[in-house]
Scaffold this motif. Structure first.
Motif, PDB file in Angstrom:
ATOM      1  N   VAL A 150       0.847  -1.193   0.000  1.00 52.77           N
ATOM      2  CA  VAL A 150       0.000   0.000   0.000  1.00 52.77           C
ATOM      3  C   VAL A 150       0.884   1.246   0.000  1.00 52.77           C
ATOM      4  N   ARG A 151       1.907   1.255   0.827  1.00 53.00           N
ATOM      5  CA  ARG A 151       2.810   2.410   0.902  1.00 53.00           C
ATOM      6  C   ARG A 151       3.509   2.644  -0.442  1.00 53.00           C
ATOM      7  N   GLU A 152       3.948   1.581  -1.089  1.00 58.07           N
ATOM      8  CA  GLU A 152       4.608   1.720  -2.390  1.00 58.07           C
ATOM      9  C   GLU A 152       3.652   2.269  -3.449  1.00 58.07           C
ATOM     10  N   ALA A 153       2.418   1.809  -3.432  1.00 60.56           N
ATOM     11  CA  ALA A 153       1.427   2.310  -4.389  1.00 60.56           C
ATOM     12  C   ALA A 153       1.153   3.792  -4.142  1.00 60.56           C
ATOM     13  N   PHE A 187       4.187   5.859  -5.373  1.00 58.15           N
ATOM     14  CA  PHE A 187       4.160   6.005  -6.830  1.00 58.15           C
ATOM     15  C   PHE A 187       3.169   7.100  -7.239  1.00 58.15           C
ATOM     16  N   SER A 188       1.969   7.051  -6.667  1.00 60.68           N
ATOM     17  CA  SER A 188       0.952   8.053  -6.980  1.00 60.68           C
ATOM     18  C   SER A 188       1.385   9.447  -6.531  1.00 60.68           C
ATOM     19  N   ALA A 189       1.955   9.536  -5.333  1.00 65.51           N
ATOM     20  CA  ALA A 189       2.384  10.839  -4.802  1.00 65.51           C
ATOM     21  C   ALA A 189       3.481  11.459  -5.661  1.00 65.51           C
ATOM     22  N   PHE A 234       3.884  12.883   4.169  1.00 61.07           N
ATOM     23  CA  PHE A 234       2.527  13.035   3.646  1.00 61.07           C
ATOM     24  C   PHE A 234       1.856  11.662   3.511  1.00 61.07           C
ATOM     25  N   ILE A 235       2.573  10.693   2.978  1.00 62.03           N
ATOM     26  CA  ILE A 235       2.022   9.344   2.808  1.00 62.03           C
ATOM     27  C   ILE A 235       1.679   8.734   4.166  1.00 62.03           C
ATOM     28  N   SER A 236       2.545   8.918   5.144  1.00 64.85           N
ATOM     29  CA  SER A 236       2.277   8.400   6.493  1.00 64.85           C
ATOM     30  C   SER A 236       1.031   9.041   7.084  1.00 64.85           C
ATOM     31  N   GLU A 267      -6.702   4.941   8.168  1.00 70.63           N
ATOM     32  CA  GLU A 267      -6.498   3.745   8.976  1.00 70.63           C
ATOM     33  C   GLU A 267      -5.894   2.583   8.184  1.00 70.63           C
ATOM     34  N   LEU A 268      -4.882   2.897   7.372  1.00 60.75           N
ATOM     35  CA  LEU A 268      -4.172   1.872   6.609  1.00 60.75           C
ATOM     36  C   LEU A 268      -2.783   1.589   7.163  1.00 60.75           C
ATOM     37  N   THR A 269      -2.420   2.238   8.250  1.00 63.75           N
ATOM     38  CA  THR A 269      -1.085   2.063   8.818  1.00 63.75           C
ATOM     39  C   THR A 269      -0.741   0.606   9.100  1.00 63.75           C
ATOM     40  N   PRO A 270      -1.687  -0.233   9.573  1.00 64.90           N
ATOM     41  CA  PRO A 270      -1.331  -1.635   9.815  1.00 64.90           C
ATOM     42  C   PRO A 270      -0.913  -2.399   8.551  1.00 64.90           C
ATOM     43  N   LEU A 271      -1.188  -1.852   7.373  1.00 66.44           N
ATOM     44  CA  LEU A 271      -0.872  -2.541   6.129  1.00 66.44           C
ATOM     45  C   LEU A 271       0.511  -2.235   5.581  1.00 66.44           C
ATOM     46  N   THR A 272       1.339  -1.513   6.336  1.00 65.75           N
ATOM     47  CA  THR A 272       2.663  -1.170   5.803  1.00 65.75           C
ATOM     48  C   THR A 272       3.607  -2.293   5.797  1.00 65.75           C
TER      49      THR A 272
END
Length: 94
Positions: free
Chosen positions: A56-59, A62-64, A80-82, A89-94
């Motif tokens: 998710v962070r990599e995607a 790339f978008s950013a 910004f991504i963090s 609430e996507l932090t657990p997916l890193t």
């Protein structure tokens, strides 16, 4: 389902190129300024392809990097991504 969700999103994103669009688009009661709206929002079309190998962070990275100007350095981009990941609430997916 044929309800027009994609057409509606295309109109909001300024991507609709065929047909006739009438009426006002307002954001929080103010007329939409497309250049501003495009900077603060993201819209992924149904046919966009995302790599299943990317996290998710990599995607988001790339978008950013595609959306943010060259004046935004990598450290600011990472912060910004963090913030975005925490907000949705996507932090657990890193």
């Amino acid at each position: 389902s044929g309800a027009g969700k994609t057409t509606f999103m295309d109109c909001l994103a300024g991507r609709k190129t065929a047909g006739r669009i009438t009426g006002d688009v307002r954001v929080n009661g103010h007329p939409q300024v497309h250049s501003t709206f495009a900077r603060i929002s993201g819209y992924c079309e149904q046919n966009d392809i995302h790599s299943p190998q990317a996290t998710v962070r990599e995607a988001l990275w790339f978008s950013a990097r595609l959306r943010l100007g060259p004046e935004v350095n990598n450290a600011a981009c990472a912060r910004f991504i963090s913030e975005v990941m925490a907000l949705v609430e996507l932090t657990p997916l890193t």
